[in-house]
Design a protein around this motif. Sequence first.
Motif, PDB file in Angstrom:
ATOM      1  N   VAL A  61      20.674  23.905 -23.853  1.00  0.00           N
ATOM      2  CA  VAL A  61      21.179  24.068 -25.216  1.00  0.00           C
ATOM      3  C   VAL A  61      22.327  25.065 -25.229  1.00  0.00           C
ATOM      4  CG1 VAL A  61      20.612  24.857 -27.533  1.00  0.00           C
ATOM      5  CG2 VAL A  61      18.985  23.441 -26.272  1.00  0.00           C
ATOM      6  N   PHE A  62      22.131  26.199 -24.572  1.00  0.00           N
ATOM      7  CA  PHE A  62      23.147  27.253 -24.551  1.00  0.00           C
ATOM      8  C   PHE A  62      24.427  26.777 -23.863  1.00  0.00           C
ATOM      9  CE2 PHE A  62      25.146  30.704 -22.124  1.00  0.00           C
ATOM     10  CZ  PHE A  62      25.466  31.575 -23.144  1.00  0.00           C
ATOM     11  N   VAL A 119      21.098  26.736 -33.382  1.00  0.00           N
ATOM     12  CA  VAL A 119      21.517  28.112 -33.163  1.00  0.00           C
ATOM     13  C   VAL A 119      20.349  28.947 -32.657  1.00  0.00           C
ATOM     14  CG1 VAL A 119      22.404  30.193 -34.262  1.00  0.00           C
ATOM     15  CG2 VAL A 119      23.354  27.952 -34.860  1.00  0.00           C
ATOM     16  N   GLU A 120      19.162  28.709 -33.249  1.00  0.00           N
ATOM     17  CA  GLU A 120      17.975  29.433 -32.784  1.00  0.00           C
ATOM     18  C   GLU A 120      17.683  29.108 -31.323  1.00  0.00           C
ATOM     19  OE1 GLU A 120      18.091  29.288 -37.067  1.00  0.00           O
ATOM     20  OE2 GLU A 120      18.260  27.737 -35.540  1.00  0.00           O
ATOM     21  N   GLY A 121      17.928  27.865 -30.933  1.00  0.00           N
ATOM     22  CA  GLY A 121      17.673  27.466 -29.558  1.00  0.00           C
ATOM     23  C   GLY A 121      18.616  28.081 -28.557  1.00  0.00           C
ATOM     24  N   MET A 122      19.759  28.582 -29.028  1.00  0.00           N
ATOM     25  CA  MET A 122      20.709  29.217 -28.124  1.00  0.00           C
ATOM     26  C   MET A 122      20.312  30.638 -27.775  1.00  0.00           C
ATOM     27  SD  MET A 122      24.369  27.863 -29.579  1.00  0.00           S
ATOM     28  CE  MET A 122      25.294  28.739 -28.316  1.00  0.00           C
ATOM     29  N   ARG A 123      19.340  31.186 -28.433  1.00  0.00           N
ATOM     30  CA  ARG A 123      18.850  32.519 -28.086  1.00  0.00           C
ATOM     31  C   ARG A 123      17.968  32.443 -26.847  1.00  0.00           C
ATOM     32  NH1 ARG A 123      16.646  34.309 -34.090  1.00  0.00           N
ATOM     33  NH2 ARG A 123      18.629  34.107 -35.201  1.00  0.00           N
ATOM     34  N   GLY A 124      17.687  33.525 -26.249  1.00  0.00           N
ATOM     35  CA  GLY A 124      16.675  33.615 -25.201  1.00  0.00           C
ATOM     36  C   GLY A 124      16.868  32.659 -24.046  1.00  0.00           C
ATOM     37  N   HIS A 125      18.111  32.462 -23.610  1.00  0.00           N
ATOM     38  CA  HIS A 125      18.348  31.562 -22.493  1.00  0.00           C
ATOM     39  C   HIS A 125      18.255  32.261 -21.148  1.00  0.00           C
ATOM     40  CE1 HIS A 125      22.228  33.416 -23.355  1.00  0.00           C
ATOM     41  NE2 HIS A 125      22.525  33.225 -22.093  1.00  0.00           N
ATOM     42  N   HIS A 126      18.053  33.570 -21.150  1.00  0.00           N
ATOM     43  CA  HIS A 126      17.967  34.309 -19.892  1.00  0.00           C
ATOM     44  C   HIS A 126      16.518  34.359 -19.390  1.00  0.00           C
ATOM     45  CE1 HIS A 126      22.106  35.544 -20.012  1.00  0.00           C
ATOM     46  NE2 HIS A 126      21.952  36.019 -21.230  1.00  0.00           N
ATOM     47  N   LYS A 127      16.385  34.378 -18.074  1.00  0.00           N
ATOM     48  CA  LYS A 127      15.056  34.524 -17.486  1.00  0.00           C
ATOM     49  C   LYS A 127      14.529  35.921 -17.781  1.00  0.00           C
ATOM     50  CE  LYS A 127      16.653  31.736 -13.606  1.00  0.00           C
ATOM     51  NZ  LYS A 127      17.026  31.757 -12.202  1.00  0.00           N
ATOM     52  N   LEU A 158       8.443  33.303 -11.300  1.00  0.00           N
ATOM     53  CA  LEU A 158       8.585  32.164 -12.199  1.00  0.00           C
ATOM     54  C   LEU A 158       7.724  30.988 -11.745  1.00  0.00           C
ATOM     55  CD1 LEU A 158      12.446  32.141 -12.781  1.00  0.00           C
ATOM     56  CD2 LEU A 158      10.685  32.841 -14.409  1.00  0.00           C
ATOM     57  N   THR A 159       6.952  30.444 -12.658  1.00  0.00           N
ATOM     58  CA  THR A 159       6.204  29.222 -12.379  1.00  0.00           C
ATOM     59  C   THR A 159       7.108  28.019 -12.639  1.00  0.00           C
ATOM     60  OG1 THR A 159       5.412  28.990 -14.645  1.00  0.00           O
ATOM     61  CG2 THR A 159       4.107  30.384 -13.153  1.00  0.00           C
ATOM     62  N   LEU A 160       6.645  26.836 -12.272  1.00  0.00           N
ATOM     63  CA  LEU A 160       7.406  25.628 -12.556  1.00  0.00           C
ATOM     64  C   LEU A 160       7.596  25.452 -14.063  1.00  0.00           C
ATOM     65  CD1 LEU A 160       5.994  23.043  -9.998  1.00  0.00           C
ATOM     66  CD2 LEU A 160       8.243  24.126  -9.991  1.00  0.00           C
ATOM     67  N   GLU A 161       6.557  25.807 -14.834  1.00  0.00           N
ATOM     68  CA  GLU A 161       6.657  25.701 -16.278  1.00  0.00           C
ATOM     69  C   GLU A 161       7.698  26.682 -16.822  1.00  0.00           C
ATOM     70  OE1 GLU A 161       3.869  25.951 -14.570  1.00  0.00           O
ATOM     71  OE2 GLU A 161       3.032  23.936 -14.886  1.00  0.00           O
ATOM     72  N   ASP A 162       7.735  27.907 -16.247  1.00  0.00           N
ATOM     73  CA  ASP A 162       8.743  28.888 -16.646  1.00  0.00           C
ATOM     74  C   ASP A 162      10.141  28.351 -16.392  1.00  0.00           C
ATOM     75  OD1 ASP A 162       6.870  30.804 -17.402  1.00  0.00           O
ATOM     76  OD2 ASP A 162       6.802  31.704 -15.408  1.00  0.00           O
ATOM     77  N   ARG A 163      10.318  27.784 -15.215  1.00  0.00           N
ATOM     78  CA  ARG A 163      11.643  27.284 -14.840  1.00  0.00           C
ATOM     79  C   ARG A 163      12.056  26.122 -15.749  1.00  0.00           C
ATOM     80  NH1 ARG A 163      13.482  29.268  -9.972  1.00  0.00           N
ATOM     81  NH2 ARG A 163      11.939  30.397  -8.737  1.00  0.00           N
ATOM     82  N   ALA A 164      11.132  25.247 -16.051  1.00  0.00           N
ATOM     83  CA  ALA A 164      11.443  24.114 -16.923  1.00  0.00           C
ATOM     84  C   ALA A 164      11.849  24.599 -18.304  1.00  0.00           C
ATOM     85  CB  ALA A 164      10.247  23.174 -17.009  1.00  0.00           C
ATOM     86  N   ALA A 165      11.117  25.586 -18.835  1.00  0.00           N
ATOM     87  CA  ALA A 165      11.440  26.121 -20.156  1.00  0.00           C
ATOM     88  C   ALA A 165      12.805  26.793 -20.146  1.00  0.00           C
ATOM     89  CB  ALA A 165      10.359  27.114 -20.601  1.00  0.00           C
ATOM     90  N   TRP A 166      13.083  27.526 -19.067  1.00  0.00           N
ATOM     91  CA  TRP A 166      14.379  28.200 -18.976  1.00  0.00           C
ATOM     92  C   TRP A 166      15.509  27.176 -18.927  1.00  0.00           C
ATOM     93  CZ3 TRP A 166      18.362  28.287 -15.375  1.00  0.00           C
ATOM     94  CH2 TRP A 166      19.329  29.268 -15.598  1.00  0.00           C
ATOM     95  N   HIS A 167      15.337  26.122 -18.151  1.00  0.00           N
ATOM     96  CA  HIS A 167      16.377  25.101 -18.045  1.00  0.00           C
ATOM     97  C   HIS A 167      16.605  24.395 -19.375  1.00  0.00           C
ATOM     98  CE1 HIS A 167      17.328  25.481 -13.848  1.00  0.00           C
ATOM     99  NE2 HIS A 167      16.076  25.319 -13.482  1.00  0.00           N
TER     100      HIS A 167
END
Length: 454
Positions: free
Chosen positions: A214-215, A185-193, A200-209
């Motif tokens: 999860v979401f 449930v915690e992982g479903m938070r913060g899924h927006h860029k 966005l860096t490649l690392e940012d994009r990977a984290a967002w994906h």
Amino acid sequence: MTQDYTETLGYVNTCSSPSELRITDIRVADVVGLPFHCTLVKVYTNQGLTGYGEVRDGASRDYILALKSRVLGENPCNIDKIFRRVKQFGGHARQGGGVCGLEIALWDLAGKAYGVPVYQMLGGKFRDAVRCYCDTDVEGKHSGKDMGRALKERMDRGFTMLKMDLGIGILRDEPGTLSAPLGFVEGMRGHHKSKPAKELTLEDRAAWHRAYDVFNIAHPFTGIQVTEKGLDVLERYVADVRGVIGFDVPLAIDHFGHIGLGSCIQLARRIEKYNISWLEDMIPWQLTEQYVRLQQATTIPVCTGEDIYLKENFRPLLESGGVSVIHPDLLTSGGILENKKIGDMAQEYGVAMAVHMAESPIACMAAVHSVAATENFLALEFHSCDVPWWDDVVTGLPKPLVKDGYITVPDKPGLGIDSIVDEVIAGHLHPDYPDMWAETERWNNNTASDRLWS
């Protein structure tokens, strides 16, 4: 005073010869805060007429620009012909945005060319005013009484139907209310860029994906269940809302979270006593058999449809008896005419049609004309009460457009909109797309073999 021929022409509309009308250009502007991100559309013609359309929130502007080469030189009054050509490029949810945005603009152009409102070209109207239900949000941690007070304020403004959210987000900080794989449930938070795309860096994009993966797990596969304690909290929330607004006003509920069918049924049974107008999108719309089980398990009307593209994809839910209310969005369903066809089909099954609308006045007026011509229409969503500049985006319509919970169906040609006010939207452009109405020539020759048969 005697006027010569040239002066007299100044009072005569000579801009449109419908049989000679041709599409010459398509341009877009991405606007945020309406309340969401929407792409506004202008379709230009060789006779000076401009048609207005819109691509749904969250959809790419490329969805409509990719259609440009397929419609340049076409007569926009041939709406059905063009729609049949391009509808293969649409899809469910936001993927249908380009096709729908174009279709709306074509109806606007046809109405302007022939000098009649869109609803008249659909066979006339069943109503002179369209009832709106007000979707209401309360930010941050809050109680059912807080939501009730927010809804009561909408009633004081004349709205006669209401909708609120009742999601598992209410339970996240309440121990013992949710059962789920630990950390899920915690992982479903913060899924927006959180940054513009260009930053966005490649690392940012990977984290967002990773967060989005999860979401984006569908409801039956999350393993999230609401406990008895959680059901107590959610029922208390609804009871507190009704305690403020009373039982006379219809109240619909949306955004439950990614919980499985069992929890959906348990929650539905808990809140039946509060006279809920409909339960919206409790599970993914594709799961027809689960919708049948849900509807058979509760006396509350079950509703879905805002992500469904084209009439034929509503049929399984209607034939199975899985829904009591359908809820298409014109910017997904296929546009003005397809939406009317969906409503007409639902009527054959004894199902009412409400319409989702959380967009600009352009999509709003497209919906108004479509539902004015649809007999089994129930109510149109309005989600922009708290956007003070919403009415200022266009000219030609009454202000406020929504008055005492209704929109008057206009008799002006097309959608009834005179123009988009650039000075207003210029202050609300999407940071990734500041190029309002920029030229789109590079899309002029974006062609391929589009035929779907050999």
